[in-house]
Design a protein around this motif. Structure first.
Motif: not given
Lengths: 320, 185
Positions: A179, A316-318, A320, B120-121, B123-124, B183
């Protein structure tokens, strides 16, 4: 692959190294015996006044020979150690994951140890070696043996006396966290001192000189074991989700001493206090019985499993 | 006499410290509350981009998309309170979740890099909102404890401070990694 299978694959290497090991152990034993005899001669010289000169000369010469043999044995040992780490530990690592590599001469740099903020005490003496690096999916990780100590000085009748205290003797695991975050969050064992510190920082926040604030988290299990401080209350909770707290508790259950964790500079650091030195070759024990690798393999597997245990490879939190 | 003066000064100092700490705790609650607002705004700002990306692919989901756009425009209303925004966020989240679940039927969209980044943003931001809500609840608990316990209860009466209700935990906070399921859809 089991320890026995690994050992059987390495059979040829081990047979070669066993010859080297016997040579090292023989030389070491010989040097110990000669040094012991030299000491005996010197002591005898002191005890029997008439034989003082003879005892001193024979003892001195014997001691010199003993030390020469000892130094040769040490050289042989360092060659044997190098071969062992490169060939045996290296192969054992590959059997777990092909990406794993051992760099036995380097470790976690002292600067990284300090900037990890795992411990508040700065080390005065620091040593780190046996760095294992690898990756699971996108997550790059490493772990190294670390021995960090700090010094206190007391004045006694006989003058200054230095005392060395261990900050950490064990393994520091480091991995790229999944993260994005900007601040620093540290999770420390809740021993008596930490509990008092947390109470003071909570009740009299004016007295706290740290840039980090106490973070009161919801999980009772987690709070029973750890005290958390962070530069950002929201970010600390973004990192320490209920799932992450549960996983850290589970990880901690598997170790004898409580772990310390820190999240800083986009990395997670975990310190495991351990008493044993790992990845060292046996000298007076045969390499051929296959059991000597068990503890080393157990540690490697444990460290490797952390990525999965903490779910660090879920991107999955921005990030990679 | 000196002892009495020392005791008096000590009591005064203690009183000032306690009074200040109560005000500090109250301010912390306000801060934590505004952090939720900031995160909600960040999340609402993702909607136009998300809708723009998916609408070319998801031809059969136009009803859901219209609903999300409508909710987003309501969220833009400056007069809304944070509670109303939280409520809107819940409705938007439900809409986006149903969109994400239907992604399986649109392989081109599933492979679109822009969509993957947005996913993903999203989810973030979901976890960030959960974190701000948890921070808010922790500050409220801290504040409530301070005003309900002695001697805080004395000052609370003087300052007209009353108890604040914590936010009810959301599904995301109760289920550990609910976002992951998006996902896997």
């Amino acid at each position: 692959m089991t320890e026995t299978t690994i050992a059987s694959n390495l059979q040829n290497t081990l047979i070669e190294l066993e010859v080297q090991r016997k040579d090292v152990s023989g030389a070491k034993l010989k040097s110990y015996l000669i040094i012991g005899t030299g000491i005996l001669f010197v002591v005898a010289g002191f005890l029997f006044g008439d034989l003082f000169l003879a005892g001193a000369i024979i003892g001195g010469v014997t001691l010199i020979i003993g030390f020469v043999i000892f130094s040769k044995a040490s050289k042989k040992f360092s060659g044997y150690r190098h071969e062992f780490k490169q060939r045996v530990i290296g192969a054992a690592l590959k059997s777990i994951d092909n990406s794993l590599e051992l760099n036995y001469e380097s470790g976690l740099p002292e600067g990284n140890f300090i900037s990890s903020q795992l411990f508040t005490q700065r080390p005065d003496r620091y040593n780190s070696q046996d760095q294992v690096q690898g990756n699971v999916g996108n997550t790059r990780f490493s772990f190294s043996e670390v021995h960090a100590e700090y010094k206190t000085v007391t004045q006694t009748k006989n003058g200054r006396q230095e005392h060395w205290h261990t900050i950490l003797k064990g393994i520091v695991f480091c991995a790229d966290f999944n993260k994005n975050f900007n601040g620093t969050t540290v999770v420390r064992p809740k021993d008596f001192g930490a509990a008092i510190g947390a109470w003071i920082s909570d009740k009299v926040s004016l007295l706290s000189s740290s840039d980090k604030e106490l973070v009161k988290l919801e999980s009772p299990d987690f709070c029973k074991k750890f005290v958390t401080y962070s530069t950002d209350q929201v970010e600390a909770r973004y990192i320490l989700t209920p799932a992450m707290m549960e996983r850290l508790c589970e990880l901690d259950h598997k170790t004898k001493d409580t772990i310390s964790v820190s999240f800083t500079d986009s990395y997670v650091y975990i310190a495991f206090p351990l008493s044993k030195d790992y990845f060292e070759p046996p000298v007076f024990k045969s390499l051929l019985d296959g059991s000597f690798l068990e503890e080393d393999l157990e540690v490697i597997r444990f460290m490797y499993s952390i990525i999965k245990e903490l779910d660090l490879n879920t991107r999955i939190w921005g990030k990679f | 006499m000196i002892i009495a003066a020392i005791v008096l000064i000590a009591i005064l100092l203690f009183g000032i410290t306690f009074y200040n700490s109560l005000i500090g705790k109250k301010n912390q609650v306000t801060n934590a509350f505004s952090a939720i607002d900031v995160m909600l705004k960040k999340r609402f700002d993702l909607i136009p981009n998300l809708v723009e990306t998916v609408k070319q692919y998801m031809l059969h989901e136009s009803a859901t998309l219209t609903k999300i756009v409508e909710l987003r425009s309501q969220a833009g209303n400056a007069s809304l309170s944070t509670e109303q925004k939280i409520d809107l966020d819940k409705q938007i989240s439900t809409g986006v979740k149903s969109l994400m679940l239907s992604v399986e039927s649109y392989p081109d969209l599933k492979a679109n890099q822009n969509f993957i980044n947005l996913q993903s943003t999203w989810t973030e931001s979901e976890e960030q909102i959960a974190a701000t809500r948890r921070t808010y609840n922790a500050s409220v608990t801290d504040y409530n404890n301070a005003i309900m316990m002695f001697p805080g209860s004395l000052f609370a009466g003087m300052l007209n401070y009353s108890q604040i209700t914590v936010l009810a935990s959301t599904e995301e906070e109760r289920q550990n990694i609910s976002a992951k399921s998006l996902f896997n859809s």
